[in-house]
Design a protein around this motif. Sequence first.
Motif, PDB file in Angstrom:
ATOM      1  N   GLN A  95      48.846  21.355  69.507  1.00 27.76           N
ATOM      2  CA  GLN A  95      49.463  21.222  70.830  1.00 27.76           C
ATOM      3  C   GLN A  95      49.873  22.551  71.445  1.00 27.76           C
ATOM      4  OE1 GLN A  95      50.567  19.054  68.236  1.00 27.76           O
ATOM      5  NE2 GLN A  95      49.027  17.607  68.938  1.00 27.76           N
ATOM      6  N   LEU A  96      49.006  23.527  71.425  1.00 25.13           N
ATOM      7  CA  LEU A  96      49.341  24.758  72.135  1.00 25.13           C
ATOM      8  C   LEU A  96      48.882  24.597  73.569  1.00 25.13           C
ATOM      9  CD1 LEU A  96      48.510  27.629  69.673  1.00 25.13           C
ATOM     10  CD2 LEU A  96      50.711  26.666  70.269  1.00 25.13           C
ATOM     11  N   LYS A  97      49.617  23.785  74.308  1.00 24.54           N
ATOM     12  CA  LYS A  97      49.156  23.423  75.642  1.00 24.54           C
ATOM     13  C   LYS A  97      49.574  24.471  76.663  1.00 24.54           C
ATOM     14  CE  LYS A  97      47.320  19.251  74.934  1.00 24.54           C
ATOM     15  NZ  LYS A  97      47.897  18.841  73.669  1.00 24.54           N
ATOM     16  N   SER A  98      50.650  25.141  76.384  1.00 26.26           N
ATOM     17  CA  SER A  98      51.106  26.103  77.377  1.00 26.26           C
ATOM     18  C   SER A  98      51.294  27.464  76.737  1.00 26.26           C
ATOM     19  CB  SER A  98      52.431  25.655  77.985  1.00 26.26           C
ATOM     20  OG  SER A  98      53.464  25.853  77.044  1.00 26.26           O
ATOM     21  N   CYS A  99      51.314  28.427  77.605  1.00 20.66           N
ATOM     22  CA  CYS A  99      51.492  29.792  77.171  1.00 20.66           C
ATOM     23  C   CYS A  99      52.855  29.994  76.512  1.00 20.66           C
ATOM     24  CB  CYS A  99      51.382  30.692  78.379  1.00 20.66           C
ATOM     25  SG  CYS A  99      50.311  32.048  78.071  1.00 20.66           S
ATOM     26  N   THR A 100      53.856  29.324  77.036  1.00 18.77           N
ATOM     27  CA  THR A 100      55.198  29.459  76.479  1.00 18.77           C
ATOM     28  C   THR A 100      55.231  28.974  75.032  1.00 18.77           C
ATOM     29  OG1 THR A 100      56.106  29.133  78.674  1.00 18.77           O
ATOM     30  CG2 THR A 100      57.612  28.834  76.828  1.00 18.77           C
ATOM     31  N   GLU A 101      54.612  27.834  74.816  1.00 16.37           N
ATOM     32  CA  GLU A 101      54.549  27.322  73.451  1.00 16.37           C
ATOM     33  C   GLU A 101      53.785  28.271  72.536  1.00 16.37           C
ATOM     34  OE1 GLU A 101      53.535  23.108  74.176  1.00 16.37           O
ATOM     35  OE2 GLU A 101      53.440  23.141  71.982  1.00 16.37           O
ATOM     36  N   GLN A 104      56.017  31.094  71.571  1.00 13.46           N
ATOM     37  CA  GLN A 104      57.020  30.683  70.583  1.00 13.46           C
ATOM     38  C   GLN A 104      56.400  30.599  69.194  1.00 13.46           C
ATOM     39  OE1 GLN A 104      58.152  27.097  72.520  1.00 13.46           O
ATOM     40  NE2 GLN A 104      59.945  28.001  73.526  1.00 13.46           N
ATOM     41  N   THR A 105      55.211  30.028  69.147  1.00 13.19           N
ATOM     42  CA  THR A 105      54.507  29.905  67.874  1.00 13.19           C
ATOM     43  C   THR A 105      54.223  31.286  67.308  1.00 13.19           C
ATOM     44  OG1 THR A 105      53.465  27.943  68.758  1.00 13.19           O
ATOM     45  CG2 THR A 105      52.514  28.841  66.757  1.00 13.19           C
ATOM     46  N   TRP A 106      53.766  32.142  68.168  1.00 17.26           N
ATOM     47  CA  TRP A 106      53.489  33.511  67.749  1.00 17.26           C
ATOM     48  C   TRP A 106      54.726  34.140  67.099  1.00 17.26           C
ATOM     49  CZ3 TRP A 106      49.442  36.873  67.503  1.00 17.26           C
ATOM     50  CH2 TRP A 106      49.779  38.199  67.220  1.00 17.26           C
ATOM     51  N   ARG A 107      55.827  34.007  67.798  1.00 18.91           N
ATOM     52  CA  ARG A 107      57.068  34.617  67.321  1.00 18.91           C
ATOM     53  C   ARG A 107      57.458  34.065  65.945  1.00 18.91           C
ATOM     54  NH1 ARG A 107      61.356  37.594  68.568  1.00 18.91           N
ATOM     55  NH2 ARG A 107      63.226  36.881  67.518  1.00 18.91           N
ATOM     56  N   ARG A 108      57.279  32.759  65.779  1.00 18.64           N
ATOM     57  CA  ARG A 108      57.645  32.128  64.514  1.00 18.64           C
ATOM     58  C   ARG A 108      56.777  32.628  63.359  1.00 18.64           C
ATOM     59  NH1 ARG A 108      56.493  26.459  64.720  1.00 18.64           N
ATOM     60  NH2 ARG A 108      57.351  26.720  66.794  1.00 18.64           N
ATOM     61  N   ALA A 167      45.100  34.575  71.649  1.00 19.17           N
ATOM     62  CA  ALA A 167      45.259  33.856  72.919  1.00 19.17           C
ATOM     63  C   ALA A 167      44.015  33.065  73.296  1.00 19.17           C
ATOM     64  CB  ALA A 167      45.600  34.837  74.036  1.00 19.17           C
ATOM     65  N   ARG A 168      42.909  33.349  72.628  1.00 15.82           N
ATOM     66  CA  ARG A 168      41.696  32.581  72.935  1.00 15.82           C
ATOM     67  C   ARG A 168      41.826  31.114  72.541  1.00 15.82           C
ATOM     68  NH1 ARG A 168      37.900  36.367  69.966  1.00 15.82           N
ATOM     69  NH2 ARG A 168      36.350  34.728  70.120  1.00 15.82           N
ATOM     70  N   LEU A 169      42.884  30.799  71.834  1.00 16.13           N
ATOM     71  CA  LEU A 169      43.181  29.404  71.516  1.00 16.13           C
ATOM     72  C   LEU A 169      43.618  28.608  72.731  1.00 16.13           C
ATOM     73  CD1 LEU A 169      45.409  28.967  68.377  1.00 16.13           C
ATOM     74  CD2 LEU A 169      43.187  27.978  68.845  1.00 16.13           C
ATOM     75  N   LEU A 170      44.144  29.313  73.710  1.00 18.72           N
ATOM     76  CA  LEU A 170      44.702  28.619  74.862  1.00 18.72           C
ATOM     77  C   LEU A 170      43.613  28.209  75.832  1.00 18.72           C
ATOM     78  CD1 LEU A 170      47.716  30.937  75.549  1.00 18.72           C
ATOM     79  CD2 LEU A 170      47.869  28.468  75.299  1.00 18.72           C
ATOM     80  N   PRO A 171      43.826  27.091  76.521  1.00 19.61           N
ATOM     81  CA  PRO A 171      42.865  26.749  77.568  1.00 19.61           C
ATOM     82  C   PRO A 171      42.833  27.859  78.628  1.00 19.61           C
ATOM     83  CG  PRO A 171      44.695  25.161  77.497  1.00 19.61           C
ATOM     84  CD  PRO A 171      44.923  26.143  76.396  1.00 19.61           C
ATOM     85  N   GLU A 172      41.669  28.047  79.188  1.00 13.87           N
ATOM     86  CA  GLU A 172      41.447  29.135  80.156  1.00 13.87           C
ATOM     87  C   GLU A 172      42.506  29.179  81.261  1.00 13.87           C
ATOM     88  OE1 GLU A 172      38.786  31.179  79.733  1.00 13.87           O
ATOM     89  OE2 GLU A 172      37.986  31.756  81.694  1.00 13.87           O
ATOM     90  N   LYS A 234      56.940  34.788  83.360  1.00 11.41           N
ATOM     91  CA  LYS A 234      58.262  35.150  82.863  1.00 11.41           C
ATOM     92  C   LYS A 234      58.677  34.274  81.671  1.00 11.41           C
ATOM     93  CE  LYS A 234      61.950  34.341  85.263  1.00 11.41           C
ATOM     94  NZ  LYS A 234      62.735  34.364  86.511  1.00 11.41           N
ATOM     95  N   ASN A 235      58.506  32.964  81.833  1.00 10.32           N
ATOM     96  CA  ASN A 235      58.906  32.062  80.747  1.00 10.32           C
ATOM     97  C   ASN A 235      58.122  32.342  79.475  1.00 10.32           C
ATOM     98  OD1 ASN A 235      60.698  30.838  82.420  1.00 10.32           O
ATOM     99  ND2 ASN A 235      59.306  29.173  82.994  1.00 10.32           N
ATOM    100  N   ALA A 236      56.834  32.576  79.633  1.00  6.89           N
ATOM    101  CA  ALA A 236      56.005  32.822  78.458  1.00  6.89           C
ATOM    102  C   ALA A 236      56.422  34.115  77.768  1.00  6.89           C
ATOM    103  CB  ALA A 236      54.542  32.876  78.853  1.00  6.89           C
TER     104      ALA A 236
END
Length: 260
Positions: A95-101, A104-108, A167-172, A234-236
């Motif tokens: 569920q990496l649907k958004s950049c913000t998520e 967060q995952t990256w940071r963890r 970041a290539r995991l994220l939808p375009e 900003k949020n991301a």
Amino acid sequence: MANAHLQGVEISATQFLDIWRHYDNDGNGYIEGKELQNFIEELQQARKQAGLELTEKMKAFVEEYGQNADGKIGIAELVQILPTEENFLLFFRQQLKSCTEFMQTWRRYDADHSGYIEAEELKSFLKDLLQKAKKSYDDKKLEEYTETTLKIFDSNNDGKLCLAEMARLLPENENFLLKFQHVKMPAKEFNKIFELYDQDGNGYMDENELDALLKDLCEKNQKVLDIKNISTYKNAIMALSDGGKLYRTELALVLCAEEN
Ligand SMILES: [Ca+2]
Ligand SMILES: [Ca+2]
Ligand SMILES: [Ca+2]
Ligand SMILES: [Ca+2]
């Protein structure tokens, strides 16, 4: 070899990597143009040879891209089309649907805060995913998934993943990180900018300071960045921060070019 894998009823992680590399001939991270036409042709042949029908997903895909010379697909899309091993697929379906998520995952998972996801960190990421989905796996498989995933995303072959590679995991359409690749600056310039926009000089950026920086960045790079998306950006980026304190090394992941 790679086109023989297309006959598989279930394609393993390693086979998937072979296929990906074979068809992304120029290694730019997409199967596009002639590469895509080759892939479609050989996929149809392989299924026929194996006495298999095209799956519904394949049919829809051939319909969409078969006559489309400008078509372009990434890894996440290829993985949806092919009958890939279920556990391996998880990684791409998560569920990496958004950049913000994503941030967060990256940071963890960048547990040592090195600014990279190294093999061990990637492994613990994959392990958590499998466990969360209650999938059974053994260590050997986990190694294979880790190694394969690393190879798929590690475009500069340094054995670890930087933010932009992952970041290539994220939808375009969610992938603003790719855009920020174009506005990255050398360390010297980045440091100056950081000091300039850390207006109260306390060593980190708060949301307002980041906002001011992003506004100016958008204005300067109108062709790449869209000021309408500023709150998304900003949020991301703030999701990388330590409870709202965005330190230099964290912002550097997005804005500072790597020295080679
Ligand atoms: Ca390509
Ligand atoms: Ca790390
Ligand atoms: Ca890398
Ligand atoms: Ca500050």
